[in-house]
Every structure is written in C-alpha cells, then in structure tokens.
Design a protein around this motif. Sequence first.
Motif, PDB file in Angstrom:
ATOM      1  N   UNK A  38       8.525 -75.686  -2.841  1.00 11.94           N
ATOM      2  CA  UNK A  38       8.431 -74.640  -3.840  1.00 11.94           C
ATOM      3  C   UNK A  38       7.201 -74.938  -4.692  1.00 11.94           C
ATOM      4  N   UNK A  82       8.675 -68.966 -13.005  1.00 11.88           N
ATOM      5  CA  UNK A  82       9.705 -69.707 -12.293  1.00 11.88           C
ATOM      6  C   UNK A  82       9.192 -70.204 -10.960  1.00 11.88           C
ATOM      7  N   UNK A 126      19.400 -77.337  -4.751  1.00 14.63           N
ATOM      8  CA  UNK A 126      18.006 -77.777  -4.761  1.00 14.63           C
ATOM      9  C   UNK A 126      17.801 -78.638  -6.007  1.00 14.63           C
ATOM     10  N   UNK A 165      22.309 -69.250  -9.850  1.00 11.40           N
ATOM     11  CA  UNK A 165      22.136 -70.643 -10.271  1.00 11.40           C
ATOM     12  C   UNK A 165      21.401 -70.648 -11.606  1.00 11.40           C
ATOM     13  N   UNK A 209      19.169 -73.171 -14.188  1.00 15.44           N
ATOM     14  CA  UNK A 209      18.407 -74.413 -14.330  1.00 15.44           C
ATOM     15  C   UNK A 209      17.829 -74.482 -15.739  1.00 15.44           C
ATOM     16  N   UNK A 236      14.675 -76.354 -17.870  1.00 13.81           N
ATOM     17  CA  UNK A 236      13.423 -77.097 -17.719  1.00 13.81           C
ATOM     18  C   UNK A 236      12.885 -77.469 -19.082  1.00 13.81           C
ATOM     19  N   UNK A 265      12.997 -79.840 -14.059  1.00 14.13           N
ATOM     20  CA  UNK A 265      13.975 -78.801 -13.726  1.00 14.13           C
ATOM     21  C   UNK A 265      15.318 -79.437 -13.403  1.00 14.13           C
ATOM     22  N   UNK A 273      19.374 -78.828 -12.565  1.00 11.02           N
ATOM     23  CA  UNK A 273      20.390 -77.884 -12.149  1.00 11.02           C
ATOM     24  C   UNK A 273      21.569 -77.923 -13.113  1.00 11.02           C
ATOM     25  N   UNK A 307      26.307 -73.268 -10.724  1.00 12.24           N
ATOM     26  CA  UNK A 307      26.187 -72.231  -9.715  1.00 12.24           C
ATOM     27  C   UNK A 307      27.439 -71.369  -9.713  1.00 12.24           C
ATOM     28  N   UNK A 347      16.000 -71.123 -16.462  1.00 10.23           N
ATOM     29  CA  UNK A 347      15.740 -70.265 -15.313  1.00 10.23           C
ATOM     30  C   UNK A 347      17.038 -69.912 -14.616  1.00 10.23           C
ATOM     31  N   UNK A 368      16.832 -70.033   0.816  1.00  8.75           N
ATOM     32  CA  UNK A 368      16.182 -70.480  -0.408  1.00  8.75           C
ATOM     33  C   UNK A 368      16.615 -69.664  -1.607  1.00  8.75           C
ATOM     34  N   UNK A 369      16.101 -70.054  -2.723  1.00  5.29           N
ATOM     35  CA  UNK A 369      16.403 -69.385  -3.984  1.00  5.29           C
ATOM     36  C   UNK A 369      15.228 -68.495  -4.389  1.00  5.29           C
ATOM     37  N   UNK A 423      13.734 -67.216  -7.946  1.00  2.77           N
ATOM     38  CA  UNK A 423      13.841 -67.512  -9.374  1.00  2.77           C
ATOM     39  C   UNK A 423      13.350 -66.351 -10.219  1.00  2.77           C
ATOM     40  N   UNK A 424      13.955 -66.236 -11.398  1.00  2.00           N
ATOM     41  CA  UNK A 424      13.432 -65.328 -12.398  1.00  2.00           C
ATOM     42  C   UNK A 424      12.309 -65.980 -13.177  1.00  2.00           C
ATOM     43  N   UNK A 425      11.778 -65.274 -14.145  1.00  2.00           N
ATOM     44  CA  UNK A 425      10.642 -65.786 -14.910  1.00  2.00           C
ATOM     45  C   UNK A 425      11.061 -66.592 -16.135  1.00  2.00           C
TER      46      UNK A 425
END
Lengths: 111, 115
Positions: free
Chosen positions: A36, A43, A99, B33, B35, B37, B43, B45, B48, B90, B103-104, B106-108
């Motif tokens: 990633x 993000x 992840x 999910x 997260x 940061x 980042x 977790x 979920x 996130x 995979x994931x 992600x948003x912003x």
Amino acid sequence: DAKTTQPNSMESNEEEPVHLPCNHSTISGTDYIHWYRQLPSQGPEYVIHGLTSNVNNRMASLAIAEDRKSSTLILHRATLRDAAVYYCILRDPRPGNQFYFGTGTSLTVIP
Amino acid sequence: DSGVTQTPKHLITATGQRVTLRCSPRSGDLSVYWYQQSLDQGLQFLIQYYNGEERAKGNILERFSAQQFPDLHSELNLSSLELGDSALYFCASSARTGGAGYGYTFGSGTRLTVV
C-alpha cells in the motif's frame, strides 16, 4: 502479525525506475505480500499484492524472491505524484486477520 | 474519490468531550475497519465490523466504541477525550472479511485535534 523490514527512506530521480525492498524472513506459507502507499494527507491506497509469482499491474511490479523471504516493489518510471510512504504488509487471507501497517518507506522523488 | 466517505474531515474539541466520526463504506462493501494514525504510533488497527457485527478488535481503548448500522455505515465514538487522542482516524472497507488477495479501500480520514 508477521514482521516486515523496510528502509525508512529512499530517494529517486523523476522518470527513473525505483526499487523498494522489503524483508520478511518469518513469512508463513499462507501469507500474501501486499503493498500500500499513502500520499500526503490521504488514506493508504492499494498498490499490488502477490503470493509466490511476480505480479504486474498498471501501477507497479512486484518481484518476490524464490524463498519468499523478501520482495521488491518496482515503480518503472517515478513521477512526483509517486512521492509517498510505501508499506509492505504480510497478511494471512483467512477471515479475522487484518492489515497491520509498519513504518514503511518514505519515497522522495527529485525533479 | 475512493468511494469511502468520512465525515467530518476536521474536528477540534476540548479534553473530556465526546465525538462521533462517521464512515460510509464503498457501495457493496460489507466490512468496515477503523484505524488511528498518530505521529508516534503509525497506523494502528482499532476495530472491524462485518455486516453489522463486530469481527475483530485491535488496539482500541475502552473509551472508544464503534458500531455498524443496517445501512452499513459505521460510527466511531470517542469519549473522555485526552490530548493524546489527537490523530488521523481512517475508515476502510472491503467486500468481504477474508479471502486470498482482497484489499481495503481507505477513506481520506478525519483529523481530530483535542485541545
């Protein structure tokens, strides 16, 4: 969560290829290798993933060592937009496994 | 636009307060999910949800909670806020909760500042 080791930072000149290394000596047989990247103030976004064979997509190539203890993300022609933190992540695909992001490699692209 | 929508983008609040962060997953995705940061932790977790049910917990504090609603949007509730809770939060979504190679998205993110 299996561990990966990446250099903290790397530099590349614009329009040149970039090879981002990742060591994962404790990888298990079921772990997929995912990459990633996270651009500034955004993000993380998916780049590429693989299990045993090398993989190519429109963004990058992933070269996986024969013993799977290391891998290399290859950006064929770095652009300024590729400046980001790149994360190499191992993930067991069975449900319940997440992840887990390490510290990644901060890539600087020099014009 | 990744398809994952997070609101608000920025939030400034005082210590001791409670806030709610919202996430709308990508259309068709059942898993959400969360997260966190921060500068010194990277980042991390948190938690979920899959189709309304909690599926996995990570490093989520007891002061934090989350839920996923029938329309699949999710909310992360942070209470008794401390200065150290200042971070980017996130949300990510995926179509399922497992499977080879998935995979994931992600948003912003929501940038939370506790003062």
